[in-house]
Every structure is written in C-alpha cells, then in structure tokens.
Design a protein around this motif. Sequence first.
Motif, PDB file in Angstrom:
ATOM      1  N   MET A   1      43.948   5.586 -51.962  1.00 33.20           N
ATOM      2  CA  MET A   1      42.842   5.249 -51.014  1.00 33.20           C
ATOM      3  C   MET A   1      41.332   5.784 -51.791  1.00 33.20           C
ATOM      4  SD  MET A   1      43.185   5.943 -46.939  1.00 33.20           S
ATOM      5  CE  MET A   1      44.356   7.245 -47.039  1.00 33.20           C
ATOM      6  N   ARG A   2      40.456   4.938 -51.877  1.00 31.64           N
ATOM      7  CA  ARG A   2      39.181   5.181 -52.658  1.00 31.64           C
ATOM      8  C   ARG A   2      38.238   4.651 -51.648  1.00 31.64           C
ATOM      9  NH1 ARG A   2      37.143   6.746 -56.937  1.00 31.64           N
ATOM     10  NH2 ARG A   2      35.019   6.363 -56.791  1.00 31.64           N
ATOM     11  N   PHE A   3      37.047   5.741 -51.475  1.00 26.13           N
ATOM     12  CA  PHE A   3      35.787   5.435 -50.840  1.00 26.13           C
ATOM     13  C   PHE A   3      34.658   5.797 -51.495  1.00 26.13           C
ATOM     14  CE2 PHE A   3      39.065   5.340 -47.324  1.00 26.13           C
ATOM     15  CZ  PHE A   3      38.472   4.582 -46.604  1.00 26.13           C
ATOM     16  N   ASP A   4      33.639   5.290 -51.216  1.00 25.22           N
ATOM     17  CA  ASP A   4      32.146   5.781 -51.914  1.00 25.22           C
ATOM     18  C   ASP A   4      32.036   7.101 -51.622  1.00 25.22           C
ATOM     19  OD1 ASP A   4      31.697   3.315 -53.303  1.00 25.22           O
ATOM     20  OD2 ASP A   4      30.963   2.504 -51.358  1.00 25.22           O
ATOM     21  N   VAL A   5      31.956   7.300 -50.225  1.00 29.76           N
ATOM     22  CA  VAL A   5      31.750   8.770 -49.632  1.00 29.76           C
ATOM     23  C   VAL A   5      32.683   8.931 -48.518  1.00 29.76           C
ATOM     24  CG1 VAL A   5      30.260   9.939 -48.158  1.00 29.76           C
ATOM     25  CG2 VAL A   5      29.257   8.210 -49.727  1.00 29.76           C
ATOM     26  N   VAL A   6      33.101  10.262 -48.715  1.00 25.27           N
ATOM     27  CA  VAL A   6      34.032  10.782 -47.527  1.00 25.27           C
ATOM     28  C   VAL A   6      33.252  11.928 -47.034  1.00 25.27           C
ATOM     29  CG1 VAL A   6      36.067  12.481 -47.255  1.00 25.27           C
ATOM     30  CG2 VAL A   6      36.513  10.268 -48.744  1.00 25.27           C
ATOM     31  N   VAL A   7      33.136  11.907 -45.711  1.00 25.52           N
ATOM     32  CA  VAL A   7      32.605  12.852 -44.914  1.00 25.52           C
ATOM     33  C   VAL A   7      33.595  13.779 -44.317  1.00 25.52           C
ATOM     34  CG1 VAL A   7      31.000  13.415 -43.112  1.00 25.52           C
ATOM     35  CG2 VAL A   7      30.545  11.393 -44.705  1.00 25.52           C
ATOM     36  N   GLY A 131      35.704  17.031 -63.972  1.00 26.01           N
ATOM     37  CA  GLY A 131      34.655  16.179 -63.781  1.00 26.01           C
ATOM     38  C   GLY A 131      33.817  16.199 -62.498  1.00 26.01           C
ATOM     39  N   GLY A 132      34.110  17.245 -61.419  1.00 24.35           N
ATOM     40  CA  GLY A 132      33.297  17.750 -60.320  1.00 24.35           C
ATOM     41  C   GLY A 132      34.361  17.259 -59.226  1.00 24.35           C
ATOM     42  N   THR A 133      33.859  16.961 -58.073  1.00 16.16           N
ATOM     43  CA  THR A 133      34.191  16.559 -57.017  1.00 16.16           C
ATOM     44  C   THR A 133      35.056  15.165 -57.083  1.00 16.16           C
ATOM     45  OG1 THR A 133      32.827  17.935 -55.898  1.00 16.16           O
ATOM     46  CG2 THR A 133      34.223  16.707 -54.321  1.00 16.16           C
ATOM     47  N   SER A 134      36.575  15.199 -56.731  1.00 12.81           N
ATOM     48  CA  SER A 134      36.949  13.849 -56.981  1.00 12.81           C
ATOM     49  C   SER A 134      37.330  13.181 -55.441  1.00 12.81           C
ATOM     50  CB  SER A 134      38.058  13.900 -57.888  1.00 12.81           C
ATOM     51  OG  SER A 134      39.184  15.018 -57.293  1.00 12.81           O
ATOM     52  N   GLY A 135      37.297  13.944 -54.361  1.00  9.55           N
ATOM     53  CA  GLY A 135      37.965  13.417 -53.088  1.00  9.55           C
ATOM     54  C   GLY A 135      38.390  14.820 -52.408  1.00  9.55           C
ATOM     55  N   VAL A 136      39.079  14.216 -51.463  1.00 16.42           N
ATOM     56  CA  VAL A 136      39.856  15.464 -50.427  1.00 16.42           C
ATOM     57  C   VAL A 136      41.310  15.116 -50.537  1.00 16.42           C
ATOM     58  CG1 VAL A 136      37.762  15.658 -49.196  1.00 16.42           C
ATOM     59  CG2 VAL A 136      39.509  14.071 -48.517  1.00 16.42           C
ATOM     60  N   GLU A 137      41.851  16.156 -49.995  1.00 16.28           N
ATOM     61  CA  GLU A 137      43.399  16.076 -49.752  1.00 16.28           C
ATOM     62  C   GLU A 137      43.274  16.386 -48.098  1.00 16.28           C
ATOM     63  OE1 GLU A 137      46.083  17.778 -52.353  1.00 16.28           O
ATOM     64  OE2 GLU A 137      47.137  18.413 -50.679  1.00 16.28           O
ATOM     65  N   ALA A 138      43.970  15.420 -47.388  1.00 16.06           N
ATOM     66  CA  ALA A 138      43.991  15.429 -45.996  1.00 16.06           C
ATOM     67  C   ALA A 138      45.179  14.754 -45.440  1.00 16.06           C
ATOM     68  CB  ALA A 138      42.676  14.582 -45.366  1.00 16.06           C
ATOM     69  N   GLY A 139      45.704  15.539 -44.481  1.00 13.32           N
ATOM     70  CA  GLY A 139      46.941  14.847 -43.823  1.00 13.32           C
ATOM     71  C   GLY A 139      48.046  14.594 -44.839  1.00 13.32           C
ATOM     72  N   GLY A 140      48.220  15.324 -45.776  1.00 11.82           N
ATOM     73  CA  GLY A 140      49.239  15.107 -47.002  1.00 11.82           C
ATOM     74  C   GLY A 140      48.743  13.998 -48.045  1.00 11.82           C
ATOM     75  N   GLU A 141      47.629  13.440 -47.804  1.00 17.19           N
ATOM     76  CA  GLU A 141      47.293  12.397 -48.777  1.00 17.19           C
ATOM     77  C   GLU A 141      46.021  12.748 -49.634  1.00 17.19           C
ATOM     78  OE1 GLU A 141      47.237   8.275 -48.100  1.00 17.19           O
ATOM     79  OE2 GLU A 141      48.411   8.484 -46.089  1.00 17.19           O
ATOM     80  N   ARG A 142      45.851  12.326 -50.866  1.00 19.58           N
ATOM     81  CA  ARG A 142      44.949  12.181 -51.505  1.00 19.58           C
ATOM     82  C   ARG A 142      43.889  11.174 -51.307  1.00 19.58           C
ATOM     83  NH1 ARG A 142      45.578  15.999 -55.893  1.00 19.58           N
ATOM     84  NH2 ARG A 142      44.292  15.201 -57.356  1.00 19.58           N
ATOM     85  N   VAL A 143      42.544  11.509 -51.139  1.00 16.49           N
ATOM     86  CA  VAL A 143      41.517  10.409 -50.885  1.00 16.49           C
ATOM     87  C   VAL A 143      40.533  10.462 -51.911  1.00 16.49           C
ATOM     88  CG1 VAL A 143      40.005   8.927 -49.084  1.00 16.49           C
ATOM     89  CG2 VAL A 143      41.931  10.367 -48.418  1.00 16.49           C
ATOM     90  N   GLU A 144      40.162   9.638 -52.832  1.00 17.37           N
ATOM     91  CA  GLU A 144      39.169   9.774 -53.687  1.00 17.37           C
ATOM     92  C   GLU A 144      37.837   9.233 -53.381  1.00 17.37           C
ATOM     93  OE1 GLU A 144      40.023   8.277 -57.684  1.00 17.37           O
ATOM     94  OE2 GLU A 144      42.053   8.781 -57.532  1.00 17.37           O
ATOM     95  N   ALA A 145      36.864   9.871 -53.782  1.00 15.72           N
ATOM     96  CA  ALA A 145      35.707   9.551 -53.477  1.00 15.72           C
ATOM     97  C   ALA A 145      34.504   9.905 -54.475  1.00 15.72           C
ATOM     98  CB  ALA A 145      35.115   9.983 -52.209  1.00 15.72           C
ATOM     99  N   GLY A 290      29.202  15.764 -57.218  1.00 17.97           N
ATOM    100  CA  GLY A 290      29.764  14.974 -56.046  1.00 17.97           C
ATOM    101  C   GLY A 290      29.778  15.708 -54.708  1.00 17.97           C
ATOM    102  N   LEU A 291      29.068  16.590 -54.502  1.00 19.60           N
ATOM    103  CA  LEU A 291      29.315  17.271 -53.128  1.00 19.60           C
ATOM    104  C   LEU A 291      28.082  17.662 -52.740  1.00 19.60           C
ATOM    105  CD1 LEU A 291      31.383  18.755 -51.497  1.00 19.60           C
ATOM    106  CD2 LEU A 291      30.984  20.786 -52.615  1.00 19.60           C
ATOM    107  N   MET A 292      28.023  17.616 -51.285  1.00 21.50           N
ATOM    108  CA  MET A 292      26.593  17.951 -50.463  1.00 21.50           C
ATOM    109  C   MET A 292      27.111  18.820 -49.329  1.00 21.50           C
ATOM    110  SD  MET A 292      24.153  14.613 -50.936  1.00 21.50           S
ATOM    111  CE  MET A 292      25.289  13.356 -51.077  1.00 21.50           C
TER     112      MET A 292
END
Length: 426
Positions: A1-7, A131-145, A290-292
């Motif tokens: 899964m890939r998004f521009d922004v993960v909040v 390379g910086g922040t690449s996404g999150v790990e949530a509910g056992g899945e990696r989400v790229e952003a 990649g993080l705010m």
Amino acid sequence: MRFDVVVVGAGPAGAAAALEAARAGLKVLMIERGRGAGSKQVYGGKIYSYYLQKVLGDLKDAPVERWVRKERLSLVDGSNRCTTIEYEGRDSGAFTAYLTKFTAWLVDRAVSAGAVFADEVRVDSILRNEGGTSGVEAGGERVEADVVIDAEGVNRLLLERLGLAERTSTRGVALGVKETIRIGEKEVEERFGLDHGEGLSWILMGGFTGGLPGGAFVYTNKDTVSLGLVLYLDSAVRSIGEPVHSMVEGLRTHELLWRYWADGDVVEYSAKLTPESGYRYVPSKLAADGLMVVGDAGGLLLNLGYTFRGVDYAVYSGHLAGRAAVASRDRHRPSEEVLRELYEEPLRRSRPFRDLERLRGVERVMEAGDRYFSTYPALAAAAMDGMFNLEEATPSVYESLRSAMRESNVSMLRAMLDALGTVRAI
Ligand SMILES: Cc1cc2nc3c(=O)[nH]c(=O)nc-3n(C[C@H](O)[C@H](O)[C@H](O)COP(=O)(O)OP(=O)(O)OC[C@H]3O[C@@H](n4cnc5c(N)ncnc54)[C@H](O)[C@@H]3O)c2cc1C
C-alpha cells in the motif's frame, strides 16, 4: 500500500492535516486506533474559533453547543468560601462543543475531501531508514508514504521510539478527569443565567484540588454540563492525599456547585493526560526527513490557568503540516531541510508558537503551588469577609486586606512580588 501522506491519529490535529492535504488532491490515509472518529478524545469543553475560522472557513455546520458569553473565575478556599470574577461579553470568540463530535465532524470533512480513514488500527511504528521516513507499520502491514504526519497526541510513544521525544514523565503533563451531566436545555439556561444558545465557561481554583497545582472547570453545553479537574501530575504524584476520582466526586457534590446539577444524570466519565503548558513539551525537532509533528505531540498547547488553547492550536498546526505536504508534493520523501522550511519554521514564527514561548513563565507560577492554590484563595476570601461581613466596625479595603494577610500568614511584600510575577508571566 502506498500513499502520498499517512497521518497517525485522527484527533483535531490529524484530521486538519488530512483535510488540507486531501483537499489539494494528495492521496491521504488517516490511521486511528480508536473505534470511529473522535472516540478517544477527551477535553474540558471550550474551543477558540479564531484559527478554526482562518483554516476551515465559517463554522456554520460545526457541532457547536453554545457560544460562550460568560466567563467566570473563582477562587475557593478550604472552608468553601468563594471569590468570583465574572465577565460578560457581547461578542464571543469561543464556543463549547463535545470534542468527540467536533473531531468526527473534521474527520468527515477530510473523508469528503478524499482522505481514507482507517479506524481501530494502531500504528506500531514509524518506519525510518537512511533515506528518511518511508511510512508506517500498522495492524501488521507496512504502508509506504512520502510524508508521515505524527498527530498521535500527548503520549507520543512513536516519537519516543524514534528518539525524537523524551519519555513522558510526570513533569510537564497534567491529568484531566471529567464528567458530563445531563440536566436539560431550559435548566442550563435558567440555572446559569444564560439566554438561549449562550454558554458559560467557569474556571475554579483552590479547594477542589486540595491546594495542589491545577484547577477545576465547568462548561455549559446545550442540555448538559461538563465538569472536571486538571491536576499537575508531578506535584499530584508527590503529595496527593486522595484518589483523583474521589476529587471529581467532591467537585460534583460540592456545596457551592451541587445545586446546579443535583437532579442530573451523569452521562459520561473520562480521563486523559494533557501537556501542562506546551513550551517545555515541544520536542527538539518538529520536522525530520519525511516527518512532521503536529498538535499535542508537538507540545502545541497553551494553558494559562484561566484559558486553555489546545484544539485550535492542534487544528492550526495540522493545517500548516498539510499545507507543507502539498507544497512538497513533487519531491519523493522531502528532506528535513525542506520540511523545516515549509512547516517547522513557519510554525515557530506563527503567533501560537510565539505565545507559547512568550508565556512560558506561567509554568513557574503553577509550580509555586501552595501559595496560588491554597494561600491566595484563603486570602481573597478573608479580605471579602472583612469587607462584607460587618459587625461594629467598617474596615477600609486596605484594612480588610491587611487583616486577611495576617490571617493567611502572607507578607505584603510576598503578595506584591507574587502578584507582579503572575501578571508578568500571564
Ligand atoms: C482534561 C482536558 C481538558 C482540556 N480542555 C481543553 C479545552 O477546554 N479547550 C481546548 O482547546 N483544549 C483542551 N484540552 C486540550 C485538547 O484536548 C488537546 O490539545 C487536543 O485534543 C490535541 O489534539 P491532537 O489531535 O493533537 O491530539 P488528540 O486529541 O489526543 O488526538 C490524538 C489521536 O491519535 C490517536 N492515536 C494515538 N496513538 C496512535 C497510534 N499509535 N495509532 C493510531 N492512532 C493513535 C488517538 O487515539 C487520538 O485519537 C484539554 C485536554 C484535557 C486532557
């Protein structure tokens, strides 16, 4: 899964960030551990509208309970003598609302703008590599952003794990406990002397917290009243003599307050931590590759005792971060330098942040504890007693004050220095 922004976190800060980014056409995912939007939100009850209007436009469809027209400040001493200042304004810049509904309203707006909302999913980590922040790990899945916006609130466990925030200690945070009591719309207006649609915001200091730093609050909603306590955790942990829930019970059943809601039904009970007053809680960085960091997680809360600005600052910082994500949309994983320029620096230059910095002396006032939360409420009551409870003699204001000072064991010099320090701090 890939998004521009993960909040991370769909509180007011996260929802505002998602709204701004989605509105500009970015692919946004909001992840919230609670069930449904707003379910994890706890606050006192009053939101300042200035930044909301700036960021969200008019608030016509916002879930406003009442526009605040009356502001009351009371000092209560150990014998339940109460000295009150009341201000009645014609125009109000603040309204009462349930934060659960307000947050759900904001989340709905973000979803209507195209953001995806995933609830009942906890973010376990923010993924970072060289390379910086690449996404999150949530509910056992990696989400790229390309960009992650951390809006996880006061606990900020994710930031702590990244080494970007220190472990939350009892210093710098306060515990808030709250009840909501339904009494009926007509009763709210009659009992608090309000016209239709008008609201009251009431801050009480002194007796309710057993002299510990903190205070009590009462806010009127349409047909309910929100009441609660905020206790500075550090001093509470060291010297609390009774459990906090029994202090709230004491507030609800207090002889000065009971009559307002004696026949009401408690419909909600909640508790949460809050930054005492943000400045000390601001992490060293609010932007990294990649993080705010936005809202309470970034310490963006101002508490002056008589006023609490958390929700409006959260929305404002979320909005700025969303805007920075939009401005950096052409860069794959924007660098710390880019996000500092687009988010952190404008935020640090903004009025809310400058006010946090400017008014940080309030922390010292609060920490002086005893005198402000126990001695001065007693002194105010004794002075009032001297002025209004007359027998043979009629003392002047000065004589009443002198005799109150003797009774409370405070020197004129000490009182004057404290008064000056307080006025300068707030
Ligand atoms: C008792 C009390 C009284 C207050 N009174 C007022 C007031 O009257 N007026 C005012 O303006 N402010 C008040 N505040 C402050 C205000 O509530 C906060 O400043 C505001 O809610 C901050 O918004 P936020 O979005 O940064 O954080 P929050 O509202 O805390 O939202 C954070 C969200 O992130 C979610 N989350 C956290 N970790 C994860 C994770 N790992 N994965 C997924 N989701 C996660 C949480 O479930 C939560 O929904 C009060 C606070 C308290 C505690």
